[in-house]
Design an enzyme around this catalytic site. Structure first.
Site, short mmCIF file in Angstrom:
data_model
loop_
_atom_site.label_atom_id
_atom_site.label_comp_id
_atom_site.label_asym_id
_atom_site.label_seq_id
_atom_site.Cartn_x
_atom_site.Cartn_y
_atom_site.Cartn_z
N ASP A 9 6.21 79.39 35.28
CA ASP A 9 7.52 79.67 35.84
C ASP A 9 8.53 78.98 34.91
O ASP A 9 8.15 78.19 34.04
CB ASP A 9 7.59 79.10 37.26
CG ASP A 9 8.97 79.19 37.87
OD1 ASP A 9 9.63 80.23 37.72
OD2 ASP A 9 9.39 78.19 38.50
N ASP A 11 12.47 78.07 35.89
CA ASP A 11 13.39 77.16 36.60
C ASP A 11 12.60 76.12 37.40
O ASP A 11 11.67 76.45 38.14
CB ASP A 11 14.28 77.95 37.56
CG ASP A 11 15.27 78.84 36.82
OD1 ASP A 11 15.62 78.52 35.67
OD2 ASP A 11 15.69 79.86 37.40
#
Length: 279
Positions: A9, A11
């Protein structure tokens, strides 16, 4: 080490913030953003925010300079470079957008470490505005997932990645994330894969509430030093396992000529920092 694929991922995983919120707050459009939260999907709001910035005289260069200030810990940058040097295939699955992600990674000189970025498209139009589009066109149909936002189901992206890496002869997946959609991605992992959830974030709450749904081994992390240790340990173990399989194919009369790790594997291992196994 062609067999290990590490999927991140972005963020709050690679960077220590939400890149959308960072730009909105740093460039002073937080009030308008908050007003639209209950009326539009997040992805559509971000496209609207980029138009607003253009109307206020902010340029693409202003947005780039803002993104270059996003906090990215040196430990995660170093870990990314190290596992890539060991031959891991690194990819990103994120609900941010390609312009934000590439700008940040390029600034920190790690963009080239990633073979693929799965995220919302972004481009600069003829009027100089940054446009942000959905990864999945939810206006025509639904992707059918009730865990993920309407513009991207990370589980479906993981299915696509799984199919592509199997076609390339790669077998083990590692997924690193923090949010609710990352739990959806984790559901697609199999036995032998590794899920690295960030402690005290939504993904860990969902794992705790649904412990039998995750088939992969779980290595939690709470900071980027710990994440770096987990990544290098997993990469080292995969390299040793792969070397052992290769050595078992050596003719019997040659098996005592070398150690259990091939020369190539040994050289690659020396490039990585010694690490302790993840807890």
């Amino acid at each position: 080490m062609a067999g290990l694929v590490v999927i991140f991922d972005f963020d709050k995983t690679i960077i220590d913030c939400d890149s959308d919120n960072w730009v909105v707050e740093e460039l002073g459009i937080n009030h308008l953003f908050t007003q639209l939260l209950h009326n539009l999907p997040w992805n559509s709001i971000m496209d609207r925010m980029m138009t607003e910035l253009n109307h206020r005289g902010k340029t693409i260069e202003d947005i780039e300079e803002c993104l270059k200030k996003v906090p990215l810990h040196p430990s995660i940058a170093s870990a990314i470079e190290s596992v890539r040097a060991l031959g891991c295939d690194l990819r990103i699955v994120s609900d941010a957008n390609v312009f934000f992600i590439e700008t940040i990674l390029k600034h920190h000189r790690i963009l080239d470490c990633f073979s693929e970025i799965n995220t919302n498209p972004g481009f600069v139009d003829e009027q100089g505005r940054l446009r942000i589009l959905p990864y999945y066109d939810f206006s025509s149909s639904s992707h059918g997932c009730n865990i993920c936002p309407s513009n991207m189901c990370k589980g479906l992206v993981m299915e696509k990645i799984r199919a592509s890496v199997l076609a390339d002869g790669k077998k083990q997946l590692v997924y690193v994330g923090d949010g609710t959609p990352d739990f959806c991605a984790g559901l697609k992992l199999e036995e032998g894969d590794v899920l690295m959830p960030r402690k005290d974030f939504p993904i860990c709450d969902l794992i705790s509430a649904n412990p039998l749904l995750i088939k992969a081994k779980i290595h939690e992390w709470s900071n980027w030093d710990e994440l770096g240790t987990n990544l290098l340990s997993t990469a080292n173990n995969a390299l040793i396992d792969e070397s052992a399989k290769t050595d078992r194919l050596v003719p019997l009369d040659c098996k005592y000529q070398n150690s259990s790790i091939s020369v190539t594997a040994h050289e690659a291992l020396q490039k990585a920092l010694p690490v302790s196994p993840p807890h």
